[in-house]
Write a protein that holds these residues in place. Structure first.
Motif, PDB file in Angstrom:
ATOM      1  N   ALA A   1      17.251  46.237 -15.800  1.00  7.00           N
ATOM      2  CA  ALA A   1      16.694  46.948 -16.952  1.00  7.00           C
ATOM      3  C   ALA A   1      17.335  46.405 -18.218  1.00  7.00           C
ATOM      4  O   ALA A   1      18.502  45.995 -18.216  1.00  7.00           O
ATOM      5  N   LEU A   2      16.552  46.419 -19.287  1.00  4.92           N
ATOM      6  CA  LEU A   2      17.050  45.872 -20.548  1.00  4.92           C
ATOM      7  C   LEU A   2      16.336  46.546 -21.709  1.00  4.92           C
ATOM      8  O   LEU A   2      15.121  46.760 -21.669  1.00  4.92           O
ATOM      9  N   ALA A   3      17.115  46.893 -22.734  1.00  5.27           N
ATOM     10  CA  ALA A   3      16.560  47.435 -23.979  1.00  5.27           C
ATOM     11  C   ALA A   3      17.164  46.672 -25.141  1.00  5.27           C
ATOM     12  O   ALA A   3      18.294  46.174 -25.055  1.00  5.27           O
ATOM     13  N   ALA A   4      16.420  46.571 -26.233  1.00  9.32           N
ATOM     14  CA  ALA A   4      16.886  45.773 -27.369  1.00  9.32           C
ATOM     15  C   ALA A   4      17.933  46.502 -28.192  1.00  9.32           C
ATOM     16  O   ALA A   4      18.968  45.933 -28.544  1.00  9.32           O
ATOM     17  N   CYS A   5      17.685  47.774 -28.506  1.00  6.53           N
ATOM     18  CA  CYS A   5      18.534  48.497 -29.453  1.00  6.53           C
ATOM     19  C   CYS A   5      18.788  49.925 -28.992  1.00  6.53           C
ATOM     20  O   CYS A   5      18.056  50.470 -28.158  1.00  6.53           O
ATOM     21  N   HIS A   6      19.836  50.506 -29.554  1.00  5.99           N
ATOM     22  CA  HIS A   6      20.054  51.937 -29.405  1.00  5.99           C
ATOM     23  C   HIS A   6      18.913  52.673 -30.115  1.00  5.99           C
ATOM     24  O   HIS A   6      18.398  52.193 -31.127  1.00  5.99           O
ATOM     25  N   TYR A   7      18.565  53.833 -29.602  1.00  2.31           N
ATOM     26  CA  TYR A   7      17.507  54.633 -30.224  1.00  2.31           C
ATOM     27  C   TYR A   7      18.105  55.433 -31.375  1.00  2.31           C
ATOM     28  O   TYR A   7      18.351  56.631 -31.262  1.00  2.31           O
ATOM     29  N   ASP A   8      18.343  54.749 -32.487  1.00  4.52           N
ATOM     30  CA  ASP A   8      18.893  55.415 -33.660  1.00  4.52           C
ATOM     31  C   ASP A   8      17.750  55.740 -34.623  1.00  4.52           C
ATOM     32  O   ASP A   8      16.573  55.684 -34.261  1.00  4.52           O
ATOM     33  N   GLU A   9      18.089  56.089 -35.862  1.00  6.85           N
ATOM     34  CA  GLU A   9      17.064  56.515 -36.813  1.00  6.85           C
ATOM     35  C   GLU A   9      16.076  55.401 -37.139  1.00  6.85           C
ATOM     36  O   GLU A   9      14.874  55.661 -37.314  1.00  6.85           O
ATOM     37  N   ALA A  10      16.565  54.170 -37.220  1.00  5.83           N
ATOM     38  CA  ALA A  10      15.670  53.058 -37.524  1.00  5.83           C
ATOM     39  C   ALA A  10      14.651  52.857 -36.408  1.00  5.83           C
ATOM     40  O   ALA A  10      13.447  52.698 -36.655  1.00  5.83           O
ATOM     41  N   MET A  11      15.125  52.850 -35.155  1.00  3.39           N
ATOM     42  CA  MET A  11      14.208  52.655 -34.039  1.00  3.39           C
ATOM     43  C   MET A  11      13.286  53.857 -33.863  1.00  3.39           C
ATOM     44  O   MET A  11      12.110  53.706 -33.490  1.00  3.39           O
ATOM     45  N   ALA A  12      13.797  55.051 -34.128  1.00  9.83           N
ATOM     46  CA  ALA A  12      12.952  56.246 -34.051  1.00  9.83           C
ATOM     47  C   ALA A  12      11.818  56.153 -35.063  1.00  9.83           C
ATOM     48  O   ALA A  12      10.685  56.586 -34.796  1.00  9.83           O
ATOM     49  N   TRP A  13      12.115  55.591 -36.229  1.00  9.92           N
ATOM     50  CA  TRP A  13      11.079  55.401 -37.246  1.00  9.92           C
ATOM     51  C   TRP A  13      10.028  54.399 -36.776  1.00  9.92           C
ATOM     52  O   TRP A  13       8.826  54.650 -36.879  1.00  9.92           O
ATOM     53  N   LEU A  14      10.468  53.274 -36.249  1.00  8.22           N
ATOM     54  CA  LEU A  14       9.534  52.248 -35.800  1.00  8.22           C
ATOM     55  C   LEU A  14       8.656  52.756 -34.655  1.00  8.22           C
ATOM     56  O   LEU A  14       7.435  52.586 -34.668  1.00  8.22           O
ATOM     57  N   VAL A  15       9.278  53.382 -33.665  1.00 13.36           N
ATOM     58  CA  VAL A  15       8.533  53.878 -32.506  1.00 13.36           C
ATOM     59  C   VAL A  15       7.657  55.064 -32.887  1.00 13.36           C
ATOM     60  O   VAL A  15       6.475  55.131 -32.526  1.00 13.36           O
ATOM     61  N   GLY A  16       8.235  56.016 -33.614  1.00 18.35           N
ATOM     62  CA  GLY A  16       7.482  57.216 -33.994  1.00 18.35           C
ATOM     63  C   GLY A  16       6.293  56.904 -34.879  1.00 18.35           C
ATOM     64  O   GLY A  16       5.217  57.496 -34.726  1.00 18.35           O
ATOM     65  N   SER A  17       6.452  55.963 -35.800  1.00 14.87           N
ATOM     66  CA  SER A  17       5.343  55.595 -36.673  1.00 14.87           C
ATOM     67  C   SER A  17       4.238  54.901 -35.897  1.00 14.87           C
ATOM     68  O   SER A  17       3.055  55.033 -36.216  1.00 14.87           O
ATOM     69  N   LEU A  18       4.611  54.161 -34.886  1.00 15.69           N
ATOM     70  CA  LEU A  18       3.615  53.534 -34.014  1.00 15.69           C
ATOM     71  C   LEU A  18       2.847  54.593 -33.233  1.00 15.69           C
ATOM     72  O   LEU A  18       1.607  54.617 -33.237  1.00 15.69           O
TER      73      LEU A  18
END
Length: 236
Positions: free
Chosen positions: A78-95
């Motif tokens: 398993a592999l993930a790029a980044c921690h799910y912080d505020e920046a990633m929450a913004w990118l994912v949530g906006s999508l």
């Protein structure tokens, strides 16, 4: 990331037009990365994590396997790029919830960079976690599928367009307790595609407790897959 920066993202949201503006701060970007150098440098890259579930590990530890996967590995890799912080929450949530389709390409590129920098064994097929038909009609797209297609193009790996289905509408996992998440997705998926001998990677937007991906992995293994891996732009 501070709350003032999130306010900036919200205020500049209407001006963001990928790829000429950064998806996080709306500053101009000169290439197709979708994120400016400053914001990219602020991303919380997940550089030391469990090889079987991508759970973040202490940076000063020599182990590569978390205590849960020492007993029962979630996946073969398993592999993930980044921690799910505020920046990633913004990118994912906006999508997912605001229809920012261009974010799928941004997230896939981050994940492809992480895959390229890691000891990734490779796979034969990408399997995006499917939405239920009702959820697909309501949203109009499957965010995991969009990410998977961009990722597949970068990695040179085909994406399964059929065969894996969600049988019933489930509650949003983020609204449930850890104990309730397994029950929520138990029996929720089916795979009628012959995967005999295939090495597959399940693709989702965020890995949280792994319960959804585990439920998918169960039916994928039953369909004959010999190695089942998991990929996501972010790990909570």
């Amino acid at each position: 990331m501070t709350s003032s920066l999130i306010d900036k993202w919200l205020k500049t949201d209407r001006r963001i037009a990928w790829p000429r503006a950064c998806a996080l701060c709306a500053d101009t970007v000169a290439d197709d990365r979708g994120i400016c150098d400053g914001c990219r440098g602020d991303l919380a890259w997940l550089t030391h994590s469990c090889v079987y579930c991508a759970l973040a590990l202490a940076p000063d530890t020599a182990t590569t396997v978390c205590r849960h996967c020492q007993r029962s590995p979630a996946f073969d890799r398993a592999l993930a790029a980044c921690h799910y912080d505020e920046a990633m929450a913004w990118l994912v949530g906006s999508l997912k919830f605001r229809g920012r389709i261009a974010h799928a390409r941004v997230l896939a590129r981050l994940l492809a960079e992480r895959v390229g920098a890691a000891d990734w064994p490779g796979c034969d097929l990408l399997l995006p976690v499917p939405l239920h038909a009702a959820s697909f009609r309501r949203r109009g797209f499957n965010q995991a599928e969009r990410i998977a297609h961009h990722l597949g193009a970068r990695l040179g790996v085909p994406v399964a367009g059929h065969g894996l289905r969600r049988l019933r509408a489930t509650q949003r996992q983020s609204t449930l307790s850890v104990a309730a998440r397994a029950a929520n997705v138990r029996g929720a998926f089916t795979c009628d595609r012959d995967l005999t001998g295939c090495r597959v990677a399940i693709v989702d937007d965020v890995i949280t407790t792994t319960r959804t991906a585990r439920a998918v992995a169960e039916v994928v293994r039953a369909a004959g897959a010999t190695h089942v891996m998991c990929l996501a732009p972010a790990r909570a």
